[in-house]
Design a protein around this motif. Structure first.
Motif, PDB file in Angstrom:
ATOM      1  N   PRO A  15       0.889  -1.062   0.153  1.00 55.04           N
ATOM      2  CA  PRO A  15       0.015   0.167   0.223  1.00 55.04           C
ATOM      3  C   PRO A  15       0.970   1.239  -0.093  1.00 55.04           C
ATOM      4  O   PRO A  15       2.006   1.278   0.515  1.00 55.04           O
ATOM      5  N   GLY A  16       0.439   2.226  -0.912  1.00 57.23           N
ATOM      6  CA  GLY A  16       1.120   3.358  -0.869  1.00 57.23           C
ATOM      7  C   GLY A  16       2.154   3.568  -1.836  1.00 57.23           C
ATOM      8  O   GLY A  16       2.731   4.678  -2.319  1.00 57.23           O
ATOM      9  N   ILE A  17       2.592   2.529  -2.502  1.00 49.42           N
ATOM     10  CA  ILE A  17       3.645   2.708  -3.615  1.00 49.42           C
ATOM     11  C   ILE A  17       2.803   3.296  -5.079  1.00 49.42           C
ATOM     12  O   ILE A  17       1.613   2.951  -5.221  1.00 49.42           O
ATOM     13  N   GLY A  18       3.385   3.932  -5.675  1.00 53.95           N
ATOM     14  CA  GLY A  18       2.975   4.392  -7.015  1.00 53.95           C
ATOM     15  C   GLY A  18       3.302   3.493  -8.157  1.00 53.95           C
ATOM     16  O   GLY A  18       4.467   3.167  -8.530  1.00 53.95           O
ATOM     17  N   VAL A  19       2.202   3.096  -8.774  1.00 45.61           N
ATOM     18  CA  VAL A  19       2.456   2.330  -9.914  1.00 45.61           C
ATOM     19  C   VAL A  19       2.051   2.888 -11.456  1.00 45.61           C
ATOM     20  O   VAL A  19       1.858   2.160 -12.334  1.00 45.61           O
ATOM     21  N   SER A  20       1.792   4.215 -11.033  1.00 41.20           N
ATOM     22  CA  SER A  20       1.010   5.023 -12.173  1.00 41.20           C
ATOM     23  C   SER A  20       2.070   5.021 -13.366  1.00 41.20           C
ATOM     24  O   SER A  20       1.714   5.268 -14.644  1.00 41.20           O
ATOM     25  N   GLY A  21       3.340   5.295 -12.946  1.00 39.81           N
ATOM     26  CA  GLY A  21       4.613   5.091 -14.056  1.00 39.81           C
ATOM     27  C   GLY A  21       4.978   3.959 -14.858  1.00 39.81           C
ATOM     28  O   GLY A  21       5.499   3.950 -15.682  1.00 39.81           O
ATOM     29  N   CYS A  22       4.310   3.008 -14.094  1.00 35.91           N
ATOM     30  CA  CYS A  22       4.494   1.541 -14.595  1.00 35.91           C
ATOM     31  C   CYS A  22       3.978   1.289 -16.051  1.00 35.91           C
ATOM     32  O   CYS A  22       2.717   1.604 -16.186  1.00 35.91           O
TER      33      CYS A  22
END
Length: 113
Positions: A87-94
Motif C-alpha cells: 500500500p502507498g507505492i505508486g505504480v502509475s508510471g509503470c
C-alpha cells in the motif's frame, strides 16, 4: 541381292518405322494428356494453398491480438497486486513499454536504436 529383295526389306523397315511412329504418336498424346491433368491438379493445389495461407494469416492475426490482450490484462493485474501488497507505492508510471535501468524507468524505445 536383287532389286525385289532390297525393295522388300525396305518396305519391311518402313512398316516397322511407321508402326513405331504410330506408337510414339499415341504415347505422345497420352503423355500430353497426363501433363494437362497434372498441370490442372497443380493449379488446383496452388489455389488451395493460397486460400490456406490466407486462413493462416487470419488465425495468426487473431492469436497475436489475443496474446496482446492477455499480456495487457496480466500486466494490469500484476500492478493491482503490487499496489495491494505494498500500500502507498505508486505504480502509475509503470508500463509494459518501460524497462528498469539503474533503478529508473526507461522507455523500451531507447533500446531499439
Amino acid at each position: 541381292m536383287n532389286r525385289e529383295q532390297s525393295l522388300g526389306k525396305t518396305e519391311v523397315a518402313l512398316a516397322k518405322k511407321t508402326d513405331e511412329c504410330s506408337r510414339l504418336t499415341t504415347e505422345n498424346k497420352s503423355l500430353q494428356a497426363k501433363v494437362q491433368e497434372l498441370t490442372s491438379a497443380l493449379a488446383s493445389k496452388d489455389q488451395e494453398m493460397v486460400a490456406q495461407a490466407a486462413n493462416f494469416k487470419v488465425v495468426e492475426e487473431k492469436l497475436v491480438g489475443e496474446s496482446a490482450t492477455s499480456f495487457a490484462e496480466g500486466f494490469a493485474e500484476a500492478l493491482v497486486q503490487a499496489a495491494c501488497a505494498n500500500p502507498g507505492i505508486g505504480v502509475s508510471g509503470c508500463s509494459p513499454l518501460n524497462k528498469v535501468v539503474d533503478g529508473k524507468l526507461v522507455p523500451l524505445e531507447a533500446f531499439e536504436e
